[in-house]
Scaffold this active site. Structure first.
Site, PDB file in Angstrom:
ATOM      1  N   ASP A 141       0.477 -20.662 -22.827  1.00 27.42           N
ATOM      2  CA  ASP A 141       1.489 -21.394 -23.588  1.00 27.42           C
ATOM      3  C   ASP A 141       0.844 -22.240 -24.677  1.00 27.42           C
ATOM      4  O   ASP A 141       1.270 -22.226 -25.830  1.00 27.42           O
ATOM      5  CB  ASP A 141       2.308 -22.301 -22.657  1.00 27.42           C
ATOM      6  CG  ASP A 141       3.015 -21.519 -21.567  1.00 27.42           C
ATOM      7  OD1 ASP A 141       2.964 -20.271 -21.603  1.00 27.42           O
ATOM      8  OD2 ASP A 141       3.609 -22.152 -20.677  1.00 27.42           O
TER       9      ASP A 141
ATOM     10  N   LEU B 264      10.548 -20.408 -23.420  1.00 27.33           N
ATOM     11  CA  LEU B 264       9.893 -20.310 -24.731  1.00 27.33           C
ATOM     12  C   LEU B 264       8.830 -21.395 -24.878  1.00 27.33           C
ATOM     13  O   LEU B 264       8.310 -21.623 -25.953  1.00 27.33           O
ATOM     14  CB  LEU B 264      10.933 -20.401 -25.854  1.00 27.33           C
ATOM     15  CG  LEU B 264      11.947 -19.257 -25.858  1.00 27.33           C
ATOM     16  CD1 LEU B 264      12.963 -19.451 -26.968  1.00 27.33           C
ATOM     17  CD2 LEU B 264      11.249 -17.905 -26.009  1.00 27.33           C
TER      18      LEU B 264
HETATM   19  P1  ADP Z   1       9.821 -24.432 -21.076  1.00 23.87           P
HETATM   20  O1  ADP Z   1       8.424 -24.884 -21.339  1.00 23.87           O
HETATM   21  O2  ADP Z   1       9.910 -22.984 -20.712  1.00 23.87           O
HETATM   22  O3  ADP Z   1      10.776 -24.773 -22.167  1.00 23.87           O
HETATM   23  P2  ADP Z   1       9.558 -26.336 -18.982  1.00 23.87           P
HETATM   24  O4  ADP Z   1      10.390 -26.674 -17.810  1.00 23.87           O
HETATM   25  O5  ADP Z   1       8.129 -26.008 -18.789  1.00 23.87           O
HETATM   26  O6  ADP Z   1      10.318 -25.200 -19.770  1.00 23.87           O
HETATM   27  O7  ADP Z   1       9.581 -27.561 -20.002  1.00 23.87           O
HETATM   28  C1  ADP Z   1      10.813 -28.157 -20.374  1.00 23.87           C
HETATM   29  C2  ADP Z   1      10.641 -29.666 -20.352  1.00 23.87           C
HETATM   30  O8  ADP Z   1       9.845 -30.088 -21.486  1.00 23.87           O
HETATM   31  C3  ADP Z   1      11.953 -30.409 -20.508  1.00 23.87           C
HETATM   32  O9  ADP Z   1      12.597 -30.561 -19.263  1.00 23.87           O
HETATM   33  C4  ADP Z   1      11.490 -31.733 -21.086  1.00 23.87           C
HETATM   34  O10 ADP Z   1      10.981 -32.559 -20.048  1.00 23.87           O
HETATM   35  C5  ADP Z   1      10.325 -31.339 -21.971  1.00 23.87           C
HETATM   36  N1  ADP Z   1      10.766 -31.137 -23.366  1.00 23.87           N
HETATM   37  C6  ADP Z   1      10.814 -30.003 -24.070  1.00 23.87           C
HETATM   38  N2  ADP Z   1      11.255 -30.205 -25.329  1.00 23.87           N
HETATM   39  C7  ADP Z   1      11.490 -31.521 -25.441  1.00 23.87           C
HETATM   40  C8  ADP Z   1      11.957 -32.373 -26.494  1.00 23.87           C
HETATM   41  N3  ADP Z   1      12.318 -31.909 -27.695  1.00 23.87           N
HETATM   42  N4  ADP Z   1      12.082 -33.702 -26.217  1.00 23.87           N
HETATM   43  C9  ADP Z   1      11.745 -34.175 -25.011  1.00 23.87           C
HETATM   44  N5  ADP Z   1      11.305 -33.432 -23.991  1.00 23.87           N
HETATM   45  C10 ADP Z   1      11.176 -32.124 -24.182  1.00 23.87           C
HETATM   46 MG    MG Z   2       6.840 -24.959 -19.954  1.00 17.57          MG
END
Ligand code: ADP
Ligand code: MG
Length: 362
Positions: free
Chosen positions: A157, A109
């Site tokens: 995104d 997401l």
């Molecule tokens: P997606 O974008 O599909 O959720 P990704 O692997 O691209 O998956 O991104 C996820 C990463 O973004 C997490 O592993 C973390 O490093 C970072 N992230 C997302 N939300 C948060 C948050 N609320 N606080 C800190 N880091 C976050």
């Molecule tokens: Mg991502």
């Protein structure tokens, strides 16, 4: 401004799978799950970051921002935004930023883009940055993810998190970078269902699919598959290896389904849009082979539930989630039935998110 706050939504891809790196078209929606950020200017020349999702506070000198590793890796997304803004000549000062989120991480997401966009919007206010063009802001965030976090991703995104509009889908043309909003049927909700099997895009499959798409374009004498229509592709079938042909058929079909989907949205034809979603999944399953048994199960189970208009895998595939377009007033009951049916059929515990389309970052 001494202190500011911001909010940036996640997104879901509605149609247009693996079209981004083929200069194609996509329909997405920003959703009502988001990253929020609050922050202040501070005298110390550092970037101090905390997230409710992580225990430590990370402090990094503003000059010569260093990439973080291990438990601090999450900070590369906001730090990347700071770094790109500085590289583009914007003047920033010391800051402390705090993040919170109800957007699941790593669930397809786009929590990473929401984190970047929330950061950029916050810094825009905090340091009165001249970032009036929302596409410029989205591109800075994409660059942060590509160059600083080291994740190659298209523009969808970040564009979705910026250009979302409540009650609307987002159209993105990856070639012209045109963005527009189209009305979503008021009676429909977006049901995202996590399969409980994480997406494995880091694996070789993603790069292999990219290479196959590029190989198809080269064999067909075009710079990107975007330039090929369905009939053109069918006429050149003999030129392509059968696997490469099926990969190309998926991308070409997805571009066509996006344009057909736009017509459905303009006409308020929710059933027609749903049928395109089912066709998209079928093409993922047979042509692009980026589905999994769990995603196939979810789509077939959804198809059997009254009130479901359409369903397909969303995002890269190879695990992750499905998106279903469902009757809004039956969404809770549909989500509950899909959860129960899925666990009974697969043994996995899935997670439903009933979403509505939301406004972009503010
Ligand atoms: P997606 O974008 O599909 O959720 P990704 O692997 O691209 O998956 O991104 C996820 C990463 O973004 C997490 O592993 C973390 O490093 C970072 N992230 C997302 N939300 C948060 C948050 N609320 N606080 C800190 N880091 C976050
Ligand atoms: Mg991502």
């Amino acid at each position: 401004m001494q202190s500011a706050h911001s909010r940036a939504p996640g997104r879901v891809e509605l149609l247009g799978n693996h079209t981004d790196y083929n200069a194609g078209v996509i329909l997405s929606a920003a959703i009502n799950y988001a990253v929020t950020a609050a922050g202040e200017r501070i005298d110390e020349p550092v970037v101090r970051l905390t997230s409710a999702a992580y225990p430590q506070t990370i402090s990094v000198p503003l000059a010569g921002l260093a990439r973080q590793t291990g438990a601090a890796s999450w900070t590369n997304y906001p730090l990347g935004v700071v770094d790109c803004l500085q590289k583009e000549g914007f003047t920033l000062g010391g800051m402390q930023l705090r993040f919170a989120s109800d957007l699941p991480e790593g669930a397809g997401l786009s929590s990473s883009a929401a984190l970047e966009v929330a950061t950029a919007c916050l810094l825009k206010k905090l340091f009165a940055l001249d970032l009036a063009d929302p596409m410029h802001l989205a591109k800075i965030c994409r660059r942060a993810e590509n160059e600083f976090a080291g994740v190659s991703c298209g523009l969808l995104d970040q564009v979705s998190s910026v250009f979302g509009k409540a009650g609307h889908a987002i159209f993105l043309d990856c070639r012209s970078e045109e963005v527009s909003n189209l009305p979503l049927p008021a009676a429909a909700a977006l049901l995202v269902f996590q399969s409980g099997v994480p997406h494995r895009l880091a694996g070789g499959e993603y790069n292999e699919r990219r290479e196959q798409c590029f190989a198809a374009a080269t064999a067909l004498g075009v710079s990107a598959l975007r330039e090929i229509s369905g009939p053109q592709l069918a006429a050149t079938r003999a030129k392509l290896d059968s696997t490469v042909f099926r990969r190309a058929a998926h991308v070409v079909g997805e571009n066509e389904r996006v344009f057909a989907g736009i017509k459905c949205l303009q006409a308020g034809d929710v059933a027609g849009f749903g049928a395109l979603m089912f066709a998209s999944h079928e093409s993922s399953r047979t042509n692009f082979e980026n589905s999994t048994p769990e995603l196939d199960t979810l789509v077939e189970l959804a198809r059997a539930i009254p009130g479901v208009f359409g369903s397909r895998l969303t995002g890269g595939g190879f695990g992750g989630a499905t998106i279903s377009l469902v009757e809004k007033n039956r969404a809770p009951e549909i989500a509950a039935r899909l959860s129960a049916d899925y666990t009974a059929a697969s043994g996995h515990r899935g997670a439903p998110y009933i979403c509505t389309s939301a406004d972009g970052a503010a």
